[in-house]
Design a protein around this motif. Structure first.
Motif, PDB file in Angstrom:
ATOM      1  N   LEU A 107       0.832  -1.209   0.000  1.00 34.12           N
ATOM      2  CA  LEU A 107       0.000   0.000   0.000  1.00 34.12           C
ATOM      3  C   LEU A 107       0.867   1.260   0.000  1.00 34.12           C
ATOM      4  O   LEU A 107       0.572   2.227  -0.716  1.00 34.12           O
ATOM      5  N   VAL A 108       1.951   1.239   0.778  1.00 37.78           N
ATOM      6  CA  VAL A 108       2.879   2.378   0.776  1.00 37.78           C
ATOM      7  C   VAL A 108       3.500   2.531  -0.611  1.00 37.78           C
ATOM      8  O   VAL A 108       3.588   3.636  -1.150  1.00 37.78           O
ATOM      9  N   ALA A 109       3.910   1.406  -1.207  1.00 38.18           N
ATOM     10  CA  ALA A 109       4.500   1.462  -2.549  1.00 38.18           C
ATOM     11  C   ALA A 109       3.499   2.017  -3.560  1.00 38.18           C
ATOM     12  O   ALA A 109       3.851   2.863  -4.401  1.00 38.18           O
ATOM     13  N   ILE A 110       2.263   1.566  -3.484  1.00 35.58           N
ATOM     14  CA  ILE A 110       1.235   2.027  -4.426  1.00 35.58           C
ATOM     15  C   ILE A 110       1.018   3.527  -4.296  1.00 35.58           C
ATOM     16  O   ILE A 110       1.062   4.262  -5.296  1.00 35.58           O
ATOM     17  N   PHE A 111       0.787   3.998  -3.073  1.00 39.19           N
ATOM     18  CA  PHE A 111       0.390   5.396  -2.900  1.00 39.19           C
ATOM     19  C   PHE A 111       1.556   6.373  -2.819  1.00 39.19           C
ATOM     20  O   PHE A 111       1.423   7.521  -3.238  1.00 39.19           O
ATOM     21  N   ALA A 112       2.709   5.940  -2.314  1.00 35.44           N
ATOM     22  CA  ALA A 112       3.839   6.864  -2.174  1.00 35.44           C
ATOM     23  C   ALA A 112       4.751   6.875  -3.398  1.00 35.44           C
ATOM     24  O   ALA A 112       5.398   7.878  -3.664  1.00 35.44           O
ATOM     25  N   VAL A 113       4.799   5.755  -4.142  1.00 35.01           N
ATOM     26  CA  VAL A 113       5.754   5.657  -5.239  1.00 35.01           C
ATOM     27  C   VAL A 113       5.070   5.625  -6.605  1.00 35.01           C
ATOM     28  O   VAL A 113       5.403   6.402  -7.501  1.00 35.01           O
ATOM     29  N   HIS A 114       4.118   4.724  -6.785  1.00 37.39           N
ATOM     30  CA  HIS A 114       3.609   4.424  -8.126  1.00 37.39           C
ATOM     31  C   HIS A 114       2.343   5.181  -8.533  1.00 37.39           C
ATOM     32  O   HIS A 114       2.053   5.294  -9.726  1.00 37.39           O
ATOM     33  N   TRP A 115       1.574   5.667  -7.586  1.00 36.63           N
ATOM     34  CA  TRP A 115       0.274   6.276  -7.875  1.00 36.63           C
ATOM     35  C   TRP A 115       0.320   7.388  -8.929  1.00 36.63           C
ATOM     36  O   TRP A 115      -0.544   7.421  -9.825  1.00 36.63           O
ATOM     37  N   GLU A 137       0.582  -1.182 -11.386  1.00 37.16           N
ATOM     38  CA  GLU A 137       0.168  -2.500 -11.870  1.00 37.16           C
ATOM     39  C   GLU A 137       0.784  -3.662 -11.082  1.00 37.16           C
ATOM     40  O   GLU A 137       0.069  -4.534 -10.591  1.00 37.16           O
ATOM     41  N   PHE A 138       2.098  -3.711 -10.957  1.00 40.77           N
ATOM     42  CA  PHE A 138       2.735  -4.833 -10.271  1.00 40.77           C
ATOM     43  C   PHE A 138       2.432  -4.817  -8.778  1.00 40.77           C
ATOM     44  O   PHE A 138       2.087  -5.852  -8.191  1.00 40.77           O
ATOM     45  N   ALA A 139       2.547  -3.663  -8.136  1.00 38.19           N
ATOM     46  CA  ALA A 139       2.279  -3.576  -6.697  1.00 38.19           C
ATOM     47  C   ALA A 139       0.834  -3.948  -6.386  1.00 38.19           C
ATOM     48  O   ALA A 139       0.560  -4.627  -5.391  1.00 38.19           O
ATOM     49  N   ALA A 140      -0.096  -3.521  -7.239  1.00 39.52           N
ATOM     50  CA  ALA A 140      -1.507  -3.864  -7.034  1.00 39.52           C
ATOM     51  C   ALA A 140      -1.731  -5.363  -7.207  1.00 39.52           C
ATOM     52  O   ALA A 140      -2.505  -5.975  -6.467  1.00 39.52           O
ATOM     53  N   THR A 141      -1.050  -5.966  -8.169  1.00 37.88           N
ATOM     54  CA  THR A 141      -1.164  -7.411  -8.377  1.00 37.88           C
ATOM     55  C   THR A 141      -0.635  -8.170  -7.163  1.00 37.88           C
ATOM     56  O   THR A 141      -1.270  -9.113  -6.680  1.00 37.88           O
ATOM     57  N   TYR A 142       0.505  -7.744  -6.637  1.00 38.99           N
ATOM     58  CA  TYR A 142       1.062  -8.400  -5.448  1.00 38.99           C
ATOM     59  C   TYR A 142       0.133  -8.199  -4.251  1.00 38.99           C
ATOM     60  O   TYR A 142      -0.026  -9.100  -3.423  1.00 38.99           O
TER      61      TYR A 142
END
Length: 197
Positions: free
Chosen positions: A97-105, A163-168
């Protein structure tokens, strides 16, 4: 007519004994991803701390980097063993969740810029145009280098979307709710032993 539902039920009953295999597949798919991510963070820990502090503006960057690093490393080992899967899924989910919102969003959905794929962002078409233009120029002017670069696959432009972080994340949610899997995990055998007591 009654044979089709009966055959279906017998098939489902047989498959029930193998229902741990898809969960094992999820665990074995995720384990090297988290192992590589965690060990890379560990190898470049000071750089990760700096990135967490200045690039992502996360609070307590040293602590956050340590938590992310060790969650991924320990998580990978536990995923392989099938030990404490529901417990380790929680910090791994938080990490995703941190990766999705802090990095990839900010980059949208796609991990790779592809205007023909699902949910391309506004830059995908231009990214593809520039890549194709560069590859065309390279092929025309430096065919040897073009062949060297394209020998093992097609070059792409990283979009760095969720995409990848959400899949994981989805895979981890399955493990959190379903557990490690019957017959193929330490959790299963520990659980059986505890139930016998």
């Amino acid at each position: 007519m009654n044979t089709i539902p009966s055959l279906y039920q017998k098939t489902v009953d047989c498959l029930h004994h193998a229902d741990g295999l898809p969960l094992l597949a999820l665990r074995l798919y995720l384990a090297p991803i988290f192992w590589i991510a965690g060990t890379n963070k560990l190898a470049h820990f000071e750089d990760i701390v700096m990135w967490f502090e200045h690039g992502l503006a996360l609070p307590l960057p040293w602590l956050m980097a340590a938590l992310a690093t060790w969650t991924e490393i320990i998580g990978a080992v536990l995923l392989v063993a099938g030990l404490g899967i529901r417990l380790i899924s929680v910090p791994l989910i938080i990490t995703m969740l941190v990766a999705i919102f802090a990095v990839h969003w900010p980059h949208g959905w796609q991990a790779i810029a592809d205007p023909g794929s699902f949910a391309p962002n506004e830059n995908a078409a231009e990214a593809a145009k520039r890549l194709n233009g560069f590859l065309g120029w390279l092929k025309l002017n430096h065919p040897g280098r073009y062949n060297y670069i394209t020998e093992f696959g097609k070059p792409v432009i990283l979009n760095n979307g969720i995409e990848f972080a959400a899949t994981y994340l989805v895979m981890l949610l399955v493990l959190f709710f379903q557990g490690a899997g019957r017959y193929v995990s330490v959790d299963y055998f520990v659980g059986r032993k505890l139930l016998k007591k």
